[in-house]
Design a protein around this motif. Sequence first.
Motif, PDB file in Angstrom:
ATOM      1  N   ALA A  64       0.638  -1.169   0.016  1.00 20.62           N
ATOM      2  CA  ALA A  64      -0.009   0.069  -0.039  1.00 20.62           C
ATOM      3  C   ALA A  64       0.833   1.319  -0.075  1.00 20.62           C
ATOM      4  O   ALA A  64       0.552   2.278  -0.706  1.00 20.62           O
ATOM      5  CB  ALA A  64      -0.775   0.056   1.279  1.00 20.62           C
ATOM      6  N   THR A  68       1.053   3.469  -3.525  1.00 19.16           N
ATOM      7  CA  THR A  68       0.427   4.742  -3.331  1.00 19.16           C
ATOM      8  C   THR A  68       1.569   6.017  -3.479  1.00 19.16           C
ATOM      9  O   THR A  68       1.371   6.803  -4.053  1.00 19.16           O
ATOM     10  CB  THR A  68      -0.126   5.101  -1.852  1.00 19.16           C
ATOM     11  OG1 THR A  68      -1.054   3.989  -1.717  1.00 19.16           O
ATOM     12  CG2 THR A  68      -0.826   6.314  -1.705  1.00 19.16           C
ATOM     13  N   THR A  79      -2.722  13.303  -2.798  1.00 22.58           N
ATOM     14  CA  THR A  79      -3.530  13.143  -1.611  1.00 22.58           C
ATOM     15  C   THR A  79      -3.626  14.275  -0.658  1.00 22.58           C
ATOM     16  O   THR A  79      -3.923  13.828   0.422  1.00 22.58           O
ATOM     17  CB  THR A  79      -2.846  11.842  -1.065  1.00 22.58           C
ATOM     18  OG1 THR A  79      -1.357  12.322  -0.473  1.00 22.58           O
ATOM     19  CG2 THR A  79      -2.902  10.823  -1.621  1.00 22.58           C
ATOM     20  N   VAL A 212      -5.709  -0.830  -1.680  1.00 18.98           N
ATOM     21  CA  VAL A 212      -5.846   0.352  -1.079  1.00 18.98           C
ATOM     22  C   VAL A 212      -5.194   1.520  -1.983  1.00 18.98           C
ATOM     23  O   VAL A 212      -5.818   2.559  -1.948  1.00 18.98           O
ATOM     24  CB  VAL A 212      -4.791   0.093   0.343  1.00 18.98           C
ATOM     25  CG1 VAL A 212      -4.742   1.713   0.881  1.00 18.98           C
ATOM     26  CG2 VAL A 212      -5.604  -0.640   1.444  1.00 18.98           C
ATOM     27  N   TRP A 216      -7.261   4.900  -3.722  1.00 24.64           N
ATOM     28  CA  TRP A 216      -6.760   6.445  -3.714  1.00 24.64           C
ATOM     29  C   TRP A 216      -6.802   6.797  -5.103  1.00 24.64           C
ATOM     30  O   TRP A 216      -7.296   7.913  -5.485  1.00 24.64           O
ATOM     31  CB  TRP A 216      -5.450   6.378  -3.094  1.00 24.64           C
ATOM     32  CG  TRP A 216      -5.267   6.395  -1.485  1.00 24.64           C
ATOM     33  CD1 TRP A 216      -4.532   5.564  -0.835  1.00 24.64           C
ATOM     34  CD2 TRP A 216      -5.749   7.200  -0.658  1.00 24.64           C
ATOM     35  NE1 TRP A 216      -4.653   5.739   0.364  1.00 24.64           N
ATOM     36  CE2 TRP A 216      -5.425   6.676   0.745  1.00 24.64           C
ATOM     37  CE3 TRP A 216      -6.532   8.196  -0.820  1.00 24.64           C
ATOM     38  CZ2 TRP A 216      -5.798   7.369   1.840  1.00 24.64           C
ATOM     39  CZ3 TRP A 216      -6.872   8.843   0.545  1.00 24.64           C
ATOM     40  CH2 TRP A 216      -6.608   8.434   1.767  1.00 24.64           C
ATOM     41  N   GLN A 233     -10.536   9.329  -1.090  1.00 24.09           N
ATOM     42  CA  GLN A 233     -10.634   8.427  -0.051  1.00 24.09           C
ATOM     43  C   GLN A 233     -10.001   7.181  -0.381  1.00 24.09           C
ATOM     44  O   GLN A 233      -9.896   6.737  -1.612  1.00 24.09           O
ATOM     45  CB  GLN A 233     -11.835   8.262   0.688  1.00 24.09           C
ATOM     46  CG  GLN A 233     -12.836   7.541  -0.235  1.00 24.09           C
ATOM     47  CD  GLN A 233     -14.144   7.916   0.452  1.00 24.09           C
ATOM     48  OE1 GLN A 233     -15.295   8.701  -0.161  1.00 24.09           O
ATOM     49  NE2 GLN A 233     -14.599   7.004   1.122  1.00 24.09           N
ATOM     50  N   SER A 234      -9.616   6.236   0.489  1.00 25.01           N
ATOM     51  CA  SER A 234      -9.482   5.016   0.433  1.00 25.01           C
ATOM     52  C   SER A 234     -10.432   4.089   1.102  1.00 25.01           C
ATOM     53  O   SER A 234     -11.140   4.377   1.795  1.00 25.01           O
ATOM     54  CB  SER A 234      -7.988   4.483   0.477  1.00 25.01           C
ATOM     55  OG  SER A 234      -7.626   3.311   0.095  1.00 25.01           O
ATOM     56  N   SER A 236     -11.854   2.010   4.220  1.00 27.26           N
ATOM     57  CA  SER A 236     -12.075   2.226   5.703  1.00 27.26           C
ATOM     58  C   SER A 236     -13.290   1.534   6.042  1.00 27.26           C
ATOM     59  O   SER A 236     -14.125   1.532   5.153  1.00 27.26           O
ATOM     60  CB  SER A 236     -11.932   3.554   6.053  1.00 27.26           C
ATOM     61  OG  SER A 236     -11.988   3.657   7.451  1.00 27.26           O
ATOM     62  N   GLY A 314      -8.597   1.555   7.688  1.00 29.78           N
ATOM     63  CA  GLY A 314      -8.659   2.941   7.538  1.00 29.78           C
ATOM     64  C   GLY A 314      -7.506   3.768   7.818  1.00 29.78           C
ATOM     65  O   GLY A 314      -7.080   4.608   7.140  1.00 29.78           O
ATOM     66  N   SER A 318      -4.671   2.316   5.133  1.00 28.17           N
ATOM     67  CA  SER A 318      -4.996   3.587   3.986  1.00 28.17           C
ATOM     68  C   SER A 318      -4.236   4.956   4.581  1.00 28.17           C
ATOM     69  O   SER A 318      -3.632   5.755   4.005  1.00 28.17           O
ATOM     70  CB  SER A 318      -6.377   3.642   3.939  1.00 28.17           C
ATOM     71  OG  SER A 318      -6.959   2.476   3.485  1.00 28.17           O
ATOM     72  N   SER A 321      -0.491   4.675   4.375  1.00 23.00           N
ATOM     73  CA  SER A 321       0.116   4.906   3.176  1.00 23.00           C
ATOM     74  C   SER A 321       0.215   6.297   2.710  1.00 23.00           C
ATOM     75  O   SER A 321       1.304   6.675   1.789  1.00 23.00           O
ATOM     76  CB  SER A 321      -0.738   4.006   1.942  1.00 23.00           C
ATOM     77  OG  SER A 321      -1.905   4.512   1.914  1.00 23.00           O
TER      78      SER A 321
END
Length: 367
Positions: A64, A68, A79, A212, A216, A233-234, A236, A314, A318, A321
């Motif tokens: 992840a 990411t 992000t 994950v 994103w 978002q990713s 959760s 989450g 996520s 990351s």
Amino acid sequence: MDITPLLDTFGERTVVAGFGLTAGLLFGVMAQQSRFCLRSAVIEFWRGSWGEKLSVWLLAFAAAVVCTQLFVALGWLDTNTARQLSARGSLSGALFGGLLFGIGMILARGCSSRMLILAANGNLRALLTGLIFAVTAQAAMSGALAPVRTWISGLWTIEGGTARDLLAAFHLNHVGGMAFGFAWLAVGIHLVRRHKLPLRWIIGGLGVGLAVALAWLGTYSVGRQAFDPVATQSLSFTGPSADMLMLVLVPIGKSIDFDTGLLPGVVFGSFFAGLFARELKLEGFKDGPSMRRYIAGGMLMGFGGMLAGGCAVGNGVSGASIFSLTAWIALLGMWVGAGLTDWWFDRRADNRARLMVDTADAAAVAP
């Protein structure tokens, strides 16, 4: 990634819900096949065994982080607008929420995502725990427990932006973030080789991390090209579980979004993976005390996850990351809370049981 044709054909909300469904399916299949579970990884870590479950978790975590940060470095993903970085955060909520979540996942014998995976495979203990988790999370978000959550969250807060970005705090770029991920990937690969993990566990662990990162990327792509605001978002499971509960109970006025597709995707992915592997099995509670333990665990995870702003996935995968400070604090709280709870409830009980057996054996052979 140009998704304008999809947006024009199906609409923004449908596309983002489709991304949620796809990410959920991938996570469900991979988590079911790899036995991905933070609770098991924490137990192996604190007991010094550093075994198979920790190996899988490290593969997922590292994948992840690497994927990411790679997407960000390539310019495919930004992000900075993600809630875990942009909004004002709570350090007190992350710490206390993480501790409570860690305690709860030991009592419930699995975190919230693991409960969802097991429930889809026929585990009624996980199903009940997951429902209690969702109800408690909803109560903490906007119900009877909301004032308590708000008070704890307000004890120690931090501004959004660079203040919540660990890469900025340590003056690292996203290549440095990738290098950090590769370092943990090397540890995971070492453990995989030492324990000779099955191939499906290795693929599954890496697939969880990839899910994950793709989440994103997918939500960011929709948000950048959509007319209406769409959150980056990713994966959760705390907020989405609470929202899904209200969507089922009070569907009027509810619009579909990423989370709407995520939870059904995880359930279907886990179910079909279990069906294909012939691992579907109806299981229930053994006795009353164990049921009380699962109920308490579900409640602590629900409140703790909402207080911390995310669950073991989450925050722990996520949020970690993208190097969110509060996500890392919550993850640390989960490891500490789970380790202490395992020592107090399970390891001491195991030691007492072994002592009783040894005493009985000694009495049996005594002249």
